[in-house]
Design an enzyme around this catalytic site. Structure first.
Site, PDB file in Angstrom:
ATOM      1  N   GLU A   1      -2.395   0.251  13.493  1.00 53.51           N
ATOM      2  CA  GLU A   1      -3.534   0.637  12.656  1.00 53.51           C
ATOM      3  C   GLU A   1      -4.851   0.484  13.402  1.00 53.51           C
ATOM      4  OE1 GLU A   1      -5.251  -0.326   8.165  1.00 53.51           O
ATOM      5  OE2 GLU A   1      -3.959  -1.789   9.185  1.00 53.51           O
TER       6      GLU A   1
ATOM      7  N   GLU B   1       0.861  -1.180   0.000  1.00 55.89           N
ATOM      8  CA  GLU B   1       0.000   0.000   0.000  1.00 55.89           C
ATOM      9  C   GLU B   1       0.896   1.228   0.000  1.00 55.89           C
ATOM     10  OE1 GLU B   1      -4.111   1.481   2.185  1.00 55.89           O
ATOM     11  OE2 GLU B   1      -3.205  -0.434   2.678  1.00 55.89           O
TER      12      GLU B   1
END
Length: 841
Positions: free
Chosen positions: A726, A465
């Protein structure tokens, strides 16, 4: 009375930059000592500002005759104190290229075969066709003394350059990531000392990078986002002692051949086969007659711009803390810190052809082996094939997010170090306090920033990502600004954000924009195109951050598609309050709150630029959105639709409630927090402690800070985190479970602004009007220092047996309103101040 001085001089937010862009660079400085009574800025005898109307100014835009290209300009700031003494501080900058004559060149990809095709990554890697990194060289002769030499260089892909075998510059992953369809940065390097009389060689290695390598997570478009193969452009400008000049540029005379870097990819990793090395290829005297001529790919220069920020650099090394054997020739190194970078490995003499691999991961499984489930398709594997002699291996064109590295192929590895990479933003803030766990939290926040500020503000450095997500950046920005001087870094990235803005005015979700990510911006994500410029303006005092046309285009885009002022349509993927562990905040409420916030900030930005009509129109729109919000989502008792923490936080923080409903809403927020702990996601978390504090519940904010049960910050600390996770609890699907994601680290701004108490008044810019309001909670002491755009701000407080003691440093030209815990308020000028109280309210 006392002396005054300027320090920290910068041009366009950089110290002594090479290759400044623009006709009116901003010259800025910080202040120390007494308040100045006069300020004068002069540029190389070319221009004088005259005495500035504001003697305590900290910046001015050059407004003299046009600046010549490729020219060094000296400039100075002279300050006068009230006692008549003066001081002068000096600096310089160099302007960039005005026009290019060099060609884009490359190795012909159709003429290169895989000598050692990549094996890690299986079909995805092979199908993408990663090629060996081409080596390109040009020999030239110098017959007269050189007094100055500047290398202007860029690549479609990544480059590493050398002159006569010595590395040119120290940038890593250059030229950095931009939306290459709009802008491609070049670097200007002073290489005067690298040149000699006679034959010289300019040598460059290229790699795919973001240009043609793997980027993002879309399996339909894993690479080739901008082109098929890397290309180079360079001009070496030589100035001789007699005043003549010469340019050595990229053209058809260059030669190329594949080298020992058999493939290099940001996500997949890098492979060096030292058996394929070409010793001496960077040096004079090398015979390149067997090399191929380069492919001239074009002469387009329209997208080339000077780099406006500091590059990614290798900033430090961390030795392995432990090295654990996991097999006959396999070991796992623990560096004790989750980071972004690469491994530097000393290799002993080995039989030729011996293959050594280095795999990376953030965590270990129960058996002590690498847990790579969260990497998805990012192989994060580096390989070296030995040619025999001992050597030191370090990749050049990749980076990984990791704490652990598995080294396979050696009975016993030599020295193992992690090389930390990040954009070289100068560190400006420090915070310490009496609680060791909060200290660790602060370190986790800082390392999260380091690991994710790699050319762009990424979401994570480990998996497939690593994109510039706008919401992550906007919620973390206040923390980032305390930690480091990020003015130049975000000035660059805001260009990427504006480059991605659609003709309709819509901002994206990620910048630079790539395929595979929804282009239509979501609430709270796309609004970063307004929120970030405003915060940067207030932090650094540079109105150049405020592109009112771009900001207004976004607000008008939302308005056109939602004429009833409730943002229901054109919401993109609407990520809502991403990863909130509690009840979902109603999407229309959340979106409309951000719609109002963007309209409000854009109205303020228009006013800064003197665009009165625009400001009045946008102010009226913001007021109308507020009215619609109240009518649609707010009850007569202050209860909000959805009754969620984030809903109340947005309404209170963005000024969306009528006066009689503020206190009830704040009470309800406190009730929800007391009952459930934090239930906010990415968009609410940065507001949680600041809003509670602003409404009289600093005690509850401290309870959240010290909480150890999940969800909480200290739960992560107690479970061994060295960066911010996260997810609050680090659980969930492995493919969506990064352990280095800085969004929840936005609590860092409250450590500076709440616990230590460093803030500024609502109308203040660049900390001209400080508000010092420490919130001790149950801590016994805290200290913070912040090198602001104006100068050094420091706060230190401590509880002792005889009461509460507070020391404050206010920079020149600023004033401070100091709020003491016993309810007293003091107004103080610049300088050092001490306060003591015997009671706390």
């Amino acid at each position: 009375m006392g002396s005054v001085r300027a320090y920290g001089l910068s041009c366009d937010h950089r110290t002594t930059p090479l290759g400044v862009s623009g006709a009116t660079p901003r010259l800025s400085w910080r202040l120390a000592g007494a308040d100045p009574v006069a300020c004068l800025v002069e540029v190389d005898g070319l221009w004088s500002s005259g005495e500035l109307a504001d003697p305590a100014a900290i910046g001015v835009r050059y407004a003299g005759p046009p600046l010549r290209p490729r020219t060094r300009y000296d400039w100075r700031v002279t300050l006068r104190a009230a006692d008549g003494t003066t001081s002068t501080a000096r600096s310089w900058f160099e302007t960039g290229q005005d026009r290019w004559t060099a060609a884009w060149i490359a190795a012909d990809p159709d003429a290169v075969e895989h000598v050692d095709p990549p094996t890690d990554g299986e079909w995805a890697l092979r199908d993408h066709g990663l090629l060996p990194c081409p080596q390109l060289r040009r020999s030239f002769t110098i017959g007269a003394p050189v007094t100055a030499a500047r290398l202007h260089i860029s690549a479609k892909g990544l480059y590493e350059a050398a002159i006569n075998g010595t590395r040119a510059g120290d940038a890593q992953l250059a030229p950095g990531w931009t939306d290459y369809r709009h802008r491609l940065q070049y670097q200007t390097l002073d290489v005067t000392s690298l040149l000699t009389g006679g034959e010289n060689v300019l040598a460059v290695t290229l790699a795919d990078g973001w240009w043609s390598g793997f980027a993002g997570f879309d399996p339909r478009r894993p690479g080739y986002h901008y082109g098929r193969f890397p290309e180079l452009i360079a001009e070496l400008h030589l100035t001789f002692a007699d005043g003549t000049t010469r340019v050595v540029g990229t053209d058809a005379a260059w030669r190329t051949a594949p080298g020992h870097v058999r493939h290099a990819d940001l996500l997949k990793g890098e492979c060096h086969d030292l058996r394929s090395a070409t010793p001496g290829w960077e040096l004079p005297g090398f015979d390149d007659s067997g090399w191929r001529p380069v492919l001239v790919t074009g002469h387009d220069h329209g997208t080339l711009v000077p780099s406006p920020d500091e590059p990614v650099r290798a900033v430090t090394r961390l030795p392995a803390v432990t090295l654990t054997r996991t097999g006959p020739d396999s070991h796992v190194a623990d560096f004790g810190q989750n980071l972004a970078g690469r491994v530097r490995l000393a290799l002993p003499e080995l039989p030729p052809g011996t293959r050594v691999t280095i795999r990376h991961a953030e965590t270990l499984d129960a058996q002590g082996r690498l847990d790579t489930a969260n990497l998805r398709t990012a192989d994060a594997t580096d390989t070296i094939v030995s040619a025999g002699p001992a050597t030191v291996f370090e990749p050049a064109f990749t980076y990984h997010g990791f704490r652990y590295a598995e080294i396979t192929g050696l009975p016993r590895p030599g020295d193992v170090e992690a090389v930390v990479l990040h954009s070289d933003t100068p560190w400006t803030g420090t915070f310490t306090c009496s609680d060791p766990e909060i200290e660790q939290l602060r370190r986790n926040i800082e390392w999260g920033q380091r690991g994710n500020f790699v050319s762009v503000p990424t979401d994570c450095p480990q998996r497939d990502e690593r994109l510039g997500w706008l919401a992550d950046a906007q919620v973390f920005l206040p923390t980032a600004c305390f930690n480091a001087d990020v003015a130049a870094f975000f000035a660059k990235w805001l260009r990427d954000v504006r480059d991605a803005q659609t003709p309709e005015g819509g901002f994206p979700n990620v910048a630079p924009r790539i395929s595979g990510v929804a282009e239509e911006g979501a609430p709270g994500w796309a609004d970063a195109g307004v929120i970030i410029p405003w915060h940067l303006y207030r932090t650094y005092g540079d109105a150049g951050f405020l592109d009112v046309d771009s900001m207004a285009a976004w607000v008008d885009f939302v308005h056109r598609n939602n004429p009833d002022l409730i943002w229901r349509f054109r919401t993109g993927p609407h990520y809502a309050d991403w990863l909130a562990p509690g009840p979902a905040t109603p999407r229309e409420l959340l979106a409309t709150a951000f719609f109002h916030h963007s309209a409000d900030l854009t109205a303020r930005a228009a006013l800064v630029h003197g665009r009165i009509r625009d400001a009045e129109r946008l102010r009226a729109l913001a007021d109308d959105i507020r009215d619609a919000f109240i009518k649609t989502f707010v009850s007569a008792t202050g209860r909000l639709t959805g009754d969620t923490q984030t809903g109340y936080l947005l309404a209170l923080a963005f000024g969306l409630l009528p006066g009689d409903r503020i206190a009830p809403a704040a009470r309800r927020l406190a009730e929800l927090v007391e009952e459930h702990g934090p239930q906010t996601g990415f968009l609410g978390v940065s507001l949680l402690c600041p809003v509670l504090s602003a409404h009289g519940r600093a005690d509850l904010a401290h309870t959240l800070l010290r909480r150890t049960a999940p969800p909480s910050w200290l739960y992560q600390v107690r479970n061994g985190a060295t960066t911010i996770w996260e997810r609050w609890d680090g659980r969930g699907a492995p493919s969506m479970n990064s352990f280095n994601h800085y969004a929840f680290g936005s609590i860092g701004a409250w450590l500076y602004g709440g616990v230590a108490g460093i803030g500024q008044a609502p109308g203040s810019v660049a900390y001209r009007e400080l508000v010092i309001r420490p919130l001790p909670g149950d801590l016994t002491w805290a200290r913070a220092e912040y090198e602001s755009a104006r100068g050094r701000i420091a706060v230190s407080w401590e509880r002792r047996d005889d009461g509460f003691h507070l020391d404050v440093t206010v920079p020149p030209g600023a004033t401070a309103t100091v709020h003491l815990p016993d309810g007293q308020t003091r107004q103080v000028p610049s300088g050092d101040h001490h306060f003591s109280t015997t009671e706390e309210s």
